[in-house]
Design a protein around this motif. Sequence first.
Motif, PDB file in Angstrom:
ATOM      1  N   GLN A  40      -1.432  65.530 -15.794  1.00 24.33           N
ATOM      2  CA  GLN A  40      -1.850  66.921 -15.634  1.00 24.33           C
ATOM      3  C   GLN A  40      -2.966  66.979 -14.593  1.00 24.33           C
ATOM      4  N   GLY A  41      -2.851  67.896 -13.658  1.00 27.04           N
ATOM      5  CA  GLY A  41      -3.902  68.025 -12.653  1.00 27.04           C
ATOM      6  C   GLY A  41      -5.132  68.724 -13.217  1.00 27.04           C
ATOM      7  N   GLY A  42      -6.289  68.353 -12.719  1.00 29.72           N
ATOM      8  CA  GLY A  42      -7.525  69.012 -13.132  1.00 29.72           C
ATOM      9  C   GLY A  42      -8.669  68.581 -12.239  1.00 29.72           C
ATOM     10  N   TYR A  43      -9.883  68.904 -12.674  1.00 24.67           N
ATOM     11  CA  TYR A  43     -11.060  68.552 -11.880  1.00 24.67           C
ATOM     12  C   TYR A  43     -11.607  67.208 -12.332  1.00 24.67           C
ATOM     13  N   LEU A  44     -11.972  66.397 -11.375  1.00 25.70           N
ATOM     14  CA  LEU A  44     -12.496  65.072 -11.693  1.00 25.70           C
ATOM     15  C   LEU A  44     -14.004  65.143 -11.916  1.00 25.70           C
ATOM     16  N   VAL A  45     -14.442  64.719 -13.094  1.00 24.64           N
ATOM     17  CA  VAL A  45     -15.880  64.672 -13.396  1.00 24.64           C
ATOM     18  C   VAL A  45     -16.220  63.267 -13.898  1.00 24.64           C
ATOM     19  N   ILE A  46     -17.509  62.954 -13.912  1.00 18.85           N
ATOM     20  CA  ILE A  46     -17.965  61.668 -14.454  1.00 18.85           C
ATOM     21  C   ILE A  46     -18.910  61.999 -15.608  1.00 18.85           C
ATOM     22  N   THR A  47     -18.650  61.423 -16.758  1.00 18.46           N
ATOM     23  CA  THR A  47     -19.368  61.890 -17.952  1.00 18.46           C
ATOM     24  C   THR A  47     -20.591  61.050 -18.329  1.00 18.46           C
ATOM     25  N   LYS A  48     -20.747  59.871 -17.700  1.00 19.60           N
ATOM     26  CA  LYS A  48     -21.922  59.054 -18.028  1.00 19.60           C
ATOM     27  C   LYS A  48     -22.656  58.697 -16.741  1.00 19.60           C
ATOM     28  N   PRO A  49     -23.974  58.516 -16.850  1.00 19.40           N
ATOM     29  CA  PRO A  49     -24.718  58.107 -15.649  1.00 19.40           C
ATOM     30  C   PRO A  49     -24.347  56.681 -15.232  1.00 19.40           C
ATOM     31  N   TRP A  50     -24.472  56.390 -13.940  1.00 18.82           N
ATOM     32  CA  TRP A  50     -24.221  55.032 -13.441  1.00 18.82           C
ATOM     33  C   TRP A  50     -25.353  54.684 -12.487  1.00 18.82           C
ATOM     34  N   PRO A  51     -25.587  53.398 -12.264  1.00 19.70           N
ATOM     35  CA  PRO A  51     -26.835  53.003 -11.584  1.00 19.70           C
ATOM     36  C   PRO A  51     -27.036  53.586 -10.191  1.00 19.70           C
ATOM     37  N   SER A  52     -25.955  53.747  -9.406  1.00 17.11           N
ATOM     38  CA  SER A  52     -26.138  54.172  -8.012  1.00 17.11           C
ATOM     39  C   SER A  52     -25.852  55.654  -7.810  1.00 17.11           C
ATOM     40  N   LYS A  90      -8.110  52.397 -11.515  1.00 17.06           N
ATOM     41  CA  LYS A  90      -8.853  52.570 -12.764  1.00 17.06           C
ATOM     42  C   LYS A  90     -10.349  52.621 -12.509  1.00 17.06           C
ATOM     43  N   PRO A  91     -11.097  53.112 -13.490  1.00 14.67           N
ATOM     44  CA  PRO A  91     -12.549  53.165 -13.298  1.00 14.67           C
ATOM     45  C   PRO A  91     -13.174  51.776 -13.196  1.00 14.67           C
ATOM     46  N   PHE A  92     -14.157  51.666 -12.335  1.00 13.27           N
ATOM     47  CA  PHE A  92     -14.940  50.436 -12.269  1.00 13.27           C
ATOM     48  C   PHE A  92     -15.775  50.311 -13.546  1.00 13.27           C
ATOM     49  N   PHE A  93     -16.313  49.129 -13.781  1.00 13.91           N
ATOM     50  CA  PHE A  93     -17.120  48.889 -14.979  1.00 13.91           C
ATOM     51  C   PHE A  93     -18.263  49.898 -15.086  1.00 13.91           C
ATOM     52  N   GLY A  94     -18.415  50.446 -16.248  1.00 17.80           N
ATOM     53  CA  GLY A  94     -19.509  51.383 -16.501  1.00 17.80           C
ATOM     54  C   GLY A  94     -19.223  52.813 -16.084  1.00 17.80           C
ATOM     55  N   ILE A  95     -18.069  53.059 -15.462  1.00 19.64           N
ATOM     56  CA  ILE A  95     -17.773  54.401 -14.954  1.00 19.64           C
ATOM     57  C   ILE A  95     -16.853  55.133 -15.925  1.00 19.64           C
ATOM     58  N   ALA A  96     -17.254  56.357 -16.276  1.00 16.24           N
ATOM     59  CA  ALA A  96     -16.486  57.131 -17.243  1.00 16.24           C
ATOM     60  C   ALA A  96     -15.962  58.422 -16.615  1.00 16.24           C
ATOM     61  N   PRO A  97     -14.806  58.359 -15.935  1.00 16.27           N
ATOM     62  CA  PRO A  97     -14.242  59.575 -15.356  1.00 16.27           C
ATOM     63  C   PRO A  97     -13.506  60.384 -16.416  1.00 16.27           C
ATOM     64  N   GLU A  98     -13.358  61.659 -16.116  1.00 13.71           N
ATOM     65  CA  GLU A  98     -12.619  62.523 -17.026  1.00 13.71           C
ATOM     66  C   GLU A  98     -11.978  63.604 -16.168  1.00 13.71           C
ATOM     67  N   ILE A  99     -10.840  64.109 -16.627  1.00 16.20           N
ATOM     68  CA  ILE A  99     -10.212  65.220 -15.918  1.00 16.20           C
ATOM     69  C   ILE A  99     -10.363  66.440 -16.810  1.00 16.20           C
ATOM     70  N   VAL A 100     -10.902  67.506 -16.242  1.00 14.48           N
ATOM     71  CA  VAL A 100     -11.163  68.691 -17.054  1.00 14.48           C
ATOM     72  C   VAL A 100     -10.471  69.909 -16.453  1.00 14.48           C
ATOM     73  N   ASP A 101     -10.255  70.904 -17.293  1.00  8.13           N
ATOM     74  CA  ASP A 101      -9.713  72.161 -16.792  1.00  8.13           C
ATOM     75  C   ASP A 101     -10.859  73.068 -16.332  1.00  8.13           C
ATOM     76  N   GLY A 102     -10.522  74.273 -15.907  1.00 10.34           N
ATOM     77  CA  GLY A 102     -11.518  75.187 -15.369  1.00 10.34           C
ATOM     78  C   GLY A 102     -12.663  75.495 -16.327  1.00 10.34           C
ATOM     79  N   GLU A 103     -12.392  75.362 -17.615  1.00 11.23           N
ATOM     80  CA  GLU A 103     -13.445  75.640 -18.598  1.00 11.23           C
ATOM     81  C   GLU A 103     -14.227  74.391 -18.984  1.00 11.23           C
TER      82      GLU A 103
END
Length: 650
Positions: free
Chosen positions: A465-477, A443-456
């Motif tokens: 469902q498989g997709g691309y892993l992105v992070i939607t919020k900034p994190w300190p490091s 699972k995501p660590f505290f403060g981390i907001a991962p998301e799985i997105v499609d090609g668009e």
Amino acid sequence: MDKDRIEAVLKETRSFEPPEAFRLRARVKSEEEYEAEYRRSIEDPEGYWGEIAGELEWFEPWQKVLEWNPPHAKWFTGGKTNVSYNALDRHLATWRRNKAAIVWEGEPGDTRTLTYHELHREVSRFANVLRRLGVKKGDRVTLYMPMIPEAAVAMLACARIGAVHSVVFGGFSASALAERIKDAGSEVLITADGGWRRGQVVPLKEAADEAVRETGIVKHVVVVRRTGQEVPMEPGRDHWYHELVEGVEGEAPPEPMDSEDPLFILYTSGSTGKPKGVLHTTGGYMTYTFHTARTVFDLKDDDTYWCTADVGWITGHSYIVYGPLLNGATVVMYEGAPNHPEPDRFWEIVDKHGVTVLYTAPTAIRAFMRWGEQWPMKHRLDSLRLLGTVGEPINPEAWLWYYRVIGKERCPIVDTWWQTETGGIMITTLPGAHRMKPGFAGKPFFGIAPEIVDGEGNPIREPDQGGYLVITKPWPSMLRTVWGDPERFVNQYWSQYPGKYFTGDGARRDAEGYYLILGRVDDVINISGHRLGTMEVESALVSHPAVAEAAVVARPDPIKGEAIVAFVTPVGDVEPSEALAEELKAHVVKVIGAIARPAEIRFAAALPKTRSGKIMRRLLRQIAAGQEEISGDISTLEDRSVVEQLKKGK
Ligand code: 6R9
């Protein structure tokens, strides 16, 4: 992507609760505790991270926790601090003053222990030395070192005076080192005469000399005496470390650093031929590695923590040096190979030093499996209480072996997903809180907001469902930029899905919110947990006079995860031969380093291309994996006979 592994993960339906004895003492004790803290960290990131950063020392307070102008984040703006001060001086006022900070073991079996007091003294002395050599805040210093305490000392000394370190892995070649020195503009290089690896001396000074000649910009080379063989020293330019520190004062005022002042550059491979200098800054990196190290590794003051990475990689930066020392932990550091003199060296070290937390890579675990259970069985391993892995996806078979043979079904395993760019661990289970599922990072660590997105870029919300892993919020490091190439920072990470950080990995999430990392979706390959760009290897190959064209792909490898297969078209009158293949392999090692050595070279008169001239890598991957039948659409292939040739072209 390795389909067999993913199938194996999905077939493995067993899951493992954290052992009760572990859970009772853990920092985060249950799923509910995790959920509550996670929610808070996402709903009120400024409150959350402000509180964590407030546990560290700041010379001047920050005005604002986060300024977010995508893709540019500033954390703890206006705050002044120093990472070396927090990793060392902060502990000196407590009982930890005389606690072991670094317990080091050389490959030949020699050992050294540095307490926090001693480490502070060594760092301060070397900080004074660097200042005397004219190094100032903001200057870049390159390190090319074996795994010896001086590597950590030099990193912390740079941090202390505000110099930006750039550590180059000691396995890289002279020309790879030269390229990184030039890109960073370092006038100072810190190295050693050599390091020990499988009983042999790795001649670092020799490579350093070659690199320095090539760059023409290095004014000072500091050389630690480690292996003791004779090395040429250029008067005025080269200095012995032990001579420089002799009699130097063991106190050095830490430079007050702005929270957003650079801390270090670390080069990593991307999808182009040129490595990227990932830049990390002071306050956010410090706060995040401090918090992840203690939470994910459940660090307690009586732990002896061992991360087997090399300081030349991000894992060594964040979880050998900065994270653990910021927590006042005792860190084991080992110089050499896992199978020297025998395949039980790691287990001998675990027993000898009483290691409680062990953090290593799947490739090492698979190698231990192959060497056989008899080696770990020779040792007690009863000090261990927590195990971790990093660097690449772990196959369930290796996970289960690690759990049973090393952890004796008593130790939770944390499978930590993160990257050079993320600075710290992003997705993992927490060892006392989460049930473990072999093959799933968690699972995501505290403060981390991962998301799985499609090609668009549309979020995929349904599970599995498989997709691309992105992070939607900034994190300190998070990385702040690519050194010297701000456009590449924006294009590489923030352009695919505006406002979201693109990781380059594929992933899927199950109904319980566990992430399964599928592997890279770009032209980056992962060999023994080390990243390499296919383009880097291709440019190394075409720099050889016999090569007209080259294409590099990865094939699954039972130990290394992936191995390099290079398809090569020789220039007109050159005949392919076994000798030429060997020469090309050696050439790649010379240009990049041993980690880039192709496992296989296949010659062909031409490479498979589309009519628009693009190399068909998908097809090459199938050929490299030994697939007899080529699947998928090859209707755009220009010359079909090429495929038959390549299949035979061993
Ligand atoms: C820390 C580090 C990053 C790439 C990353 C991914 C792979 C790392 C992983 C993992 C699956 C894990 N990776 N940890 N894949 N499970 N637990 O390794 O940084 O060298 O930059 O590599 O490694 O593909 O994108 P770095």
